[in-house]
Design a protein around this motif. Structure first.
Motif, PDB file in Angstrom:
ATOM      1  N   LEU A   1     -15.684  -3.735  11.673  1.00  0.00           N
ATOM      2  CA  LEU A   1     -14.328  -4.228  11.919  1.00  0.00           C
ATOM      3  C   LEU A   1     -13.377  -3.054  12.123  1.00  0.00           C
ATOM      4  O   LEU A   1     -13.470  -2.046  11.415  1.00  0.00           O
ATOM      5  CB  LEU A   1     -13.830  -5.066  10.739  1.00  0.00           C
ATOM      6  N   ILE A   2     -12.469  -3.195  13.081  1.00  0.00           N
ATOM      7  CA  ILE A   2     -11.317  -2.299  13.217  1.00  0.00           C
ATOM      8  C   ILE A   2     -10.076  -3.155  13.012  1.00  0.00           C
ATOM      9  O   ILE A   2      -9.846  -4.106  13.763  1.00  0.00           O
ATOM     10  CB  ILE A   2     -11.270  -1.619  14.594  1.00  0.00           C
ATOM     11  N   VAL A   3      -9.295  -2.842  11.984  1.00  0.00           N
ATOM     12  CA  VAL A   3      -8.117  -3.641  11.662  1.00  0.00           C
ATOM     13  C   VAL A   3      -6.874  -2.772  11.789  1.00  0.00           C
ATOM     14  O   VAL A   3      -6.934  -1.541  11.699  1.00  0.00           O
ATOM     15  CB  VAL A   3      -8.216  -4.237  10.239  1.00  0.00           C
ATOM     16  N   GLY A   4      -5.747  -3.426  11.987  1.00  0.00           N
ATOM     17  CA  GLY A   4      -4.482  -2.711  12.113  1.00  0.00           C
ATOM     18  C   GLY A   4      -3.340  -3.683  12.308  1.00  0.00           C
ATOM     19  O   GLY A   4      -3.541  -4.856  12.640  1.00  0.00           O
ATOM     20  N   ASP A   5      -2.127  -3.181  12.099  1.00  0.00           N
ATOM     21  CA  ASP A   5      -0.942  -4.011  12.281  1.00  0.00           C
ATOM     22  C   ASP A   5      -0.726  -4.323  13.759  1.00  0.00           C
ATOM     23  O   ASP A   5      -1.325  -3.702  14.646  1.00  0.00           O
ATOM     24  CB  ASP A   5       0.293  -3.303  11.718  1.00  0.00           C
ATOM     25  N   THR A   6       0.162  -5.249  14.008  1.00  0.00           N
ATOM     26  CA  THR A   6       0.496  -5.614  15.378  1.00  0.00           C
ATOM     27  C   THR A   6       1.126  -4.428  16.111  1.00  0.00           C
ATOM     28  O   THR A   6       1.974  -3.722  15.554  1.00  0.00           O
ATOM     29  CB  THR A   6       1.473  -6.803  15.375  1.00  0.00           C
ATOM     30  N   ALA A   7       0.682  -4.192  17.339  1.00  0.00           N
ATOM     31  CA  ALA A   7       1.230  -3.156  18.228  1.00  0.00           C
ATOM     32  C   ALA A   7       1.003  -1.741  17.709  1.00  0.00           C
ATOM     33  O   ALA A   7       1.695  -0.809  18.121  1.00  0.00           O
ATOM     34  CB  ALA A   7       2.726  -3.382  18.464  1.00  0.00           C
TER      35      ALA A   7
END
Length: 419
Positions: A73-79
């Protein structure tokens, strides 16, 4: 009146201490008894020495980070740049170039990359790919033969959703068909997970089945599957905890002051978990921040943060002193006091979503006391505890008093934890 067969052969749910097995059950190859016997025979045949002497090849990693035969998984906030990072990974692997300083580690026979960007239309994917290829200085003819990209289009609308209501959709069959056409495939990227998984993100049963299906696909094709997802308020993968629990690696891309951090939140393969500082080029691609430049930036960040903490701390003390309605109010420098200044101010700032830790405020408080900008004074009351006050020499220091509405309501009591 009584059925002899029922007396001789009780129902299965009542067979607790024994089982009735007739000759017909033993002669039937598909019965549970013959299957059980075959399983016992396989267990007897198993030899640990033979197993250990067998050569089992290591599936390896893609870009030194993403394991083959498994799901990451690669996760992150929007934009924050998740899609750009995933696209950069796809181009790097297709062109056999390094990704964030890591070798792509592909097989001897060059594999292909399949990337599904189901949030973006054709023009947006085209624009991003052009920028990344330009930033990485990769000739298009090198990456093109090994990279296949799908965007949001009517022709492949079925690929948008590959899982719904705990079951694979027709898009799942289409995905397997495309992988068979492209094989060998090194990497499959799914952006984003919420579109491909058209189900409750918090449904543990459906999540487990979906991840298990992806893992079976990865094992059967010996490919690395990387899914892109959003984060929740805690900075973890959105949805149920089944997502990070059932994948083998979780990475997060996050904004950190004037640069970015790419860090590993979970890995089951004993890989490096050191956060990598990144910067973005003019076209949006990510690049490693050189260590000398990182040291300079870190020093500037620490200086700026320390200055901000000093301002916030002085403003909190001044605001509390000006708004005190009772003589026993104030902040203490002693850790055992309930009105311990760094702790009370940190709680107030967290309530206002200002990221300052208690440890930082403790360092600032000791520095201000040693510099004489902060003093201790006793309230005009018998047995009163010494409380903090701003020195007259700091009158010119501007504070952010409007940030401390919560401090006014704390009303720390110096009677508790007296020293």
């Amino acid at each position: 009146m009584y059925d002899d067969d029922k007396l001789r052969k009780p129902p299965r749910n009542l067979r607790m201490d024994y089982r009735y097995i007739d000759q017909e059950d033993l002669s039937n190859p598909g019965s549970e008894y013959t299957r059980h016997a075959d399983f016992q025979e396989e267990v007897v045949k198993f030899s640990l020495l033979d197993f250990l002497s067998e050569h089992v090849p290591d599936p390896g990693f893609i870009a030194g980070l993403f394991p083959r035969g498994d799901v990451s998984l690669i996760v992150g906030d929007t934009a924050v740049g998740k899609s750009m990072l995933a696209m950069q990974l796809a181009v790097s692997v297709a062109a056999n170039r390094s990704f964030l300083g890591q070798s792509t580690d592909t097989r001897p026979e060059k594999g292909n990359v399949l990337a599904l960007f189901r949030e973006d239309i054709k023009s947006k994917v085209h624009k991003r790919l052009t920028k990344i290829i330009s930033d990485l200085s990769i000739p298009p003819e090198i990456a093109a033969p090994h990279l296949r990209v799908h965007w949001l289009s009517p022709e492949y609308r079925e690929l948008c959703t590959i899982w719904r209501n705990c079951e694979p959709t027709t898009g799942w069959a289409l995905l397997n068909e495309i992988i068979d056409q492209l094989k060998p495939v090194d990497l499959l990227i799914i952006d984003t997970l919420k579109i491909a998984f058209d189900d409750e993100m918090t449904g543990p049963l459906s999540v487990r089945r979906f991840v298990a299906a992806l893992r079976d696909l990865a094992i059967a094709r010996n490919i690395a599957i990387v899914c892109v997802s959003h984060t929740n308020k805690e900075g973890k993968a959105a949805g149920t905890t089944e997502w990070p629990n059932h994948v083998r690696a979780v990475f997060r891309i996050a904004k950190h002051y004037d640069h970015y951090l790419f860090e590993c939140l979970k890995t089951n393969y004993d890989r490096s978990t050191v956060a990598q500082p990144l910067v973005r080029t003019a076209n949006g691609a990510f690049a490693l921040l050189p260590e000398p430049e990182m040291a300079t930036r870190r020093a500037a960040i620490d200086k700026s943060q320390n200055s901000r903490c000093r301002e916030l701390f002085l403003a909190a003390i001044r605001t509390c002193s000006e708004t005190s309605g009772r003589q026993k109010e104030g902040f203490s420098r002693h850790k055992k006091a309930r009105n311990y200044a760094p702790k009370a101010i940190a709680v107030s700032l967290r309530a206002q979503k200002i990221k300052v830790t208690q440890a930082q405020l403790e360092t600032v408080m000791e520095a201000l006391l040693s510099e004489g900008l902060l003093i201790e004074m006793r309230k005009p009351r018998k047995h009163a505890t010494m409380v903090l006050a701003v020195s007259e020499s700091t009158e010119g220091v501007q504070g952010s008093g409007h940030l401390f509405e919560a401090v006014k309501d704390l009303r720390p009591d110096s009677d508790t934890g007296s020293h």
